[in-house]
Design a protein around this motif. Structure first.
Motif, PDB file in Angstrom:
ATOM      1  N   ALA A 257      88.440  35.778  18.515  1.00 52.31           N
ATOM      2  CA  ALA A 257      88.006  34.963  19.653  1.00 52.31           C
ATOM      3  C   ALA A 257      87.874  35.853  20.880  1.00 52.31           C
ATOM      4  N   ALA A 258      86.838  35.582  21.665  1.00 46.41           N
ATOM      5  CA  ALA A 258      86.679  36.213  22.971  1.00 46.41           C
ATOM      6  C   ALA A 258      87.350  35.326  24.001  1.00 46.41           C
ATOM      7  N   ILE A 259      88.287  35.902  24.755  1.00 51.06           N
ATOM      8  CA  ILE A 259      88.972  35.185  25.828  1.00 51.06           C
ATOM      9  C   ILE A 259      88.374  35.663  27.141  1.00 51.06           C
ATOM     10  N   MET A 260      87.958  34.709  27.996  1.00 50.57           N
ATOM     11  CA  MET A 260      87.095  35.046  29.125  1.00 50.57           C
ATOM     12  C   MET A 260      87.665  34.578  30.463  1.00 50.57           C
ATOM     13  N   PRO A 261      88.580  35.351  31.055  1.00 52.67           N
ATOM     14  CA  PRO A 261      88.985  35.069  32.437  1.00 52.67           C
ATOM     15  C   PRO A 261      87.817  35.346  33.379  1.00 52.67           C
ATOM     16  N   PHE A 262      87.793  34.691  34.537  1.00 52.04           N
ATOM     17  CA  PHE A 262      86.630  34.779  35.417  1.00 52.04           C
ATOM     18  C   PHE A 262      86.980  35.293  36.802  1.00 52.04           C
ATOM     19  N   GLY A 263      85.992  36.011  37.369  1.00 52.37           N
ATOM     20  CA  GLY A 263      85.972  36.331  38.785  1.00 52.37           C
ATOM     21  C   GLY A 263      84.732  35.709  39.393  1.00 52.37           C
TER      22      GLY A 263
ATOM     23  N   ARG B 145      93.346  28.529  42.710  1.00 60.83           N
ATOM     24  CA  ARG B 145      92.207  27.625  42.905  1.00 60.83           C
ATOM     25  C   ARG B 145      91.280  27.628  41.689  1.00 60.83           C
ATOM     26  N   GLN B 146      91.536  28.494  40.738  1.00 60.31           N
ATOM     27  CA  GLN B 146      90.732  28.559  39.525  1.00 60.31           C
ATOM     28  C   GLN B 146      91.326  27.672  38.437  1.00 60.31           C
ATOM     29  N   TRP B 147      90.494  27.364  37.434  1.00 57.89           N
ATOM     30  CA  TRP B 147      91.013  26.707  36.249  1.00 57.89           C
ATOM     31  C   TRP B 147      92.022  27.624  35.575  1.00 57.89           C
ATOM     32  N   TYR B 148      93.003  27.027  34.943  1.00 59.62           N
ATOM     33  CA  TYR B 148      94.093  27.770  34.320  1.00 59.62           C
ATOM     34  C   TYR B 148      93.578  28.839  33.351  1.00 59.62           C
ATOM     35  N   GLY B 149      92.648  28.469  32.498  1.00 58.70           N
ATOM     36  CA  GLY B 149      92.133  29.404  31.499  1.00 58.70           C
ATOM     37  C   GLY B 149      91.353  30.567  32.077  1.00 58.70           C
ATOM     38  N   GLU B 150      90.963  30.460  33.347  1.00 58.72           N
ATOM     39  CA  GLU B 150      90.215  31.534  34.002  1.00 58.72           C
ATOM     40  C   GLU B 150      91.130  32.583  34.630  1.00 58.72           C
ATOM     41  N   THR B 151      92.419  32.342  34.621  1.00 54.05           N
ATOM     42  CA  THR B 151      93.384  33.226  35.263  1.00 54.05           C
ATOM     43  C   THR B 151      94.076  34.117  34.230  1.00 54.05           C
ATOM     44  N   ARG B 152      94.824  35.077  34.736  1.00 50.60           N
ATOM     45  CA  ARG B 152      95.556  35.968  33.827  1.00 50.60           C
ATOM     46  C   ARG B 152      96.595  35.199  33.017  1.00 50.60           C
ATOM     47  N   ALA B 153      97.343  34.350  33.684  1.00 45.43           N
ATOM     48  CA  ALA B 153      98.370  33.583  32.970  1.00 45.43           C
ATOM     49  C   ALA B 153      97.748  32.687  31.904  1.00 45.43           C
ATOM     50  N   GLY B 154      96.642  32.047  32.244  1.00 44.56           N
ATOM     51  CA  GLY B 154      95.977  31.178  31.284  1.00 44.56           C
ATOM     52  C   GLY B 154      95.409  31.952  30.112  1.00 44.56           C
ATOM     53  N   ALA B 155      94.767  33.083  30.400  1.00 49.61           N
ATOM     54  CA  ALA B 155      94.214  33.917  29.327  1.00 49.61           C
ATOM     55  C   ALA B 155      95.322  34.363  28.372  1.00 49.61           C
ATOM     56  N   LYS B 156      96.453  34.752  28.945  1.00 46.67           N
ATOM     57  CA  LYS B 156      97.570  35.191  28.097  1.00 46.67           C
ATOM     58  C   LYS B 156      98.084  34.045  27.237  1.00 46.67           C
ATOM     59  N   GLN B 157      98.179  32.850  27.807  1.00 52.15           N
ATOM     60  CA  GLN B 157      98.655  31.710  27.024  1.00 52.15           C
ATOM     61  C   GLN B 157      97.694  31.379  25.887  1.00 52.15           C
TER      62      GLN B 157
END
Length: 336
Positions: A54-60, A76-88
């Motif tokens: 799977a490609a995990i895609m945090p955003f800027g 202010r970003q969605w959880y999955g777009e952040t470092r913590a979210g990507a790691k989870q």
């Protein structure tokens, strides 16, 4: 003894010849960042489609095409777009033995194409370089932390690369000082031959939205013929640089004329055509997945709430709950 060894060698060679070689591929999904955390119920559909990666895609985020500031990893970003979210997300996918490509991406306001990102002054170029380094090195650290199989250093940034090649050469060195795994870059389908730093990376990454047919409902044969002008060029490029090809993104919308301009993602195309999506996808698999110089790819795109997306009335890229999902499953299972 000598004759026994000769017999054994012949037996092994004949036995090997009888079993066709099937190289292991990255049978991937582009796992879309969402507002919330994920769990096993969100990962199971990835496993069920036969995906092994799977490609995990945090955003800027950037305000416009000549703005040098990248906003990233904020509350202010969605959880999955952040470092913590990507790691989870990665931790949950790892429980199912899914391989990971960390693929940080930029979003420019109003959806402007990232390939056109270009500063107008030297000062802003320097600011952009500093901001992009902060962004990409943060996720290189994450990739190393989670032992990701691949780290993608950028996605469709042709003008940035063209105007600042020395910066990119230096950035790759910095990334390698942090992350010890395999590297790629996601070049647009019409960009990859001009990308200057492939020899510093491990995979030639291509977002594979090549045009393959002008027909409203192309057949598999139409699309196979369409690939005939692209495939030899891709293969020659791979062999020339001694690097495998990786489709960092691939996929087709379930609409009329899906093979004509596969990169179009706006809402002007609304006429649903599930057969067109099936046929274009089958042709892509038939063209590439059996090739030893091809490393696989990541279908665009896969949402975590599988039971609430896609479906027979959906005209967008996702294969979820459409006939093409079974096509992907059949090929992913075959080459897993």
């Amino acid at each position: 003894m000598r004759y026994f060894l000769q017999f054994l060698l012949v037996f092994v060679l004949v036995g090997c010849a009888a079993v066709p070689f099937k190289p292991v591929k990255f049978n991937g999904v582009s796992f879309v960042a969402a507002r919330d955390a994920v769990d096993t119920t969100h990962v199971n559909p990835v496993v069920n489609v036969g995906a092994n990666s799977a490609a995990i895609m945090p955003f800027g985020f950037i305000r416009n095409l000549d703005n040098p500031t990248i906003v990233h990893n904020t509350n202010r970003q969605w959880y999955g777009e952040t470092r913590a979210g990507a790691k989870q997300y990665i931790e949950e996918l790892r429980k199912a033995k899914i391989k990971i490509m960390v693929k940080p991406q930029l979003w420019i306001t109003h959806g402007f194409f990232t390939g056109f990102l270009e500063m107008k002054t030297e000062t802003n170029w320097k600011l952009l370089e500093s901001s992009y380094s902060d962004f990409i090195l943060e996720y290189a650290e994450l990739a190393e932390e989670v032992n990701a199989e691949i780290f993608c250093i950028g996605t469709e940034l042709e003008n940035f690369i063209k105007h600042r090649p020395e910066y990119w050469n230096g950035l790759i060195v910095k990334i390698k000082n942090i992350y010890k795994g395999k590297l790629t870059y996601a070049a647009n389908w019409d960009e990859y031959k001009r990308t200057p730093f492939w020899e510093q990376l491990d995979y030639i990454g291509i977002d594979a939205y090549f045009p393959v047919s002008d027909k409203q409902t192309p057949t598999v044969e139409d699309c196979l013929k369409g690939w005939e002008k692209h495939k030899p060029v891709i293969q020659e490029f791979s062999e020339q640089l001694n690097r495998p090809i990786l489709f960092t993104e691939y996929g087709y919308r379930s609409v009329d004329f899906s093979g004509r301009e596969p990169w179009v993602s706006d809402h002007t195309m609304r006429d649903v055509n599930l057969e067109a999506q099936v046929n274009t996808t089958k042709a892509l698999f038939e063209t590439f997945w059996k090739e030893d110089w091809f490393a696989g790819g990541f279908v665009w795109k896969w949402f975590h709430k599988h039971d609430k997306v896609g479906g027979a009335e959906n005209p967008m890229f996702t294969p979820q709950n459409k006939p093409v999902e079974k096509v992907i499953q059949s090929y992913y299972t075959q080459y897993n």
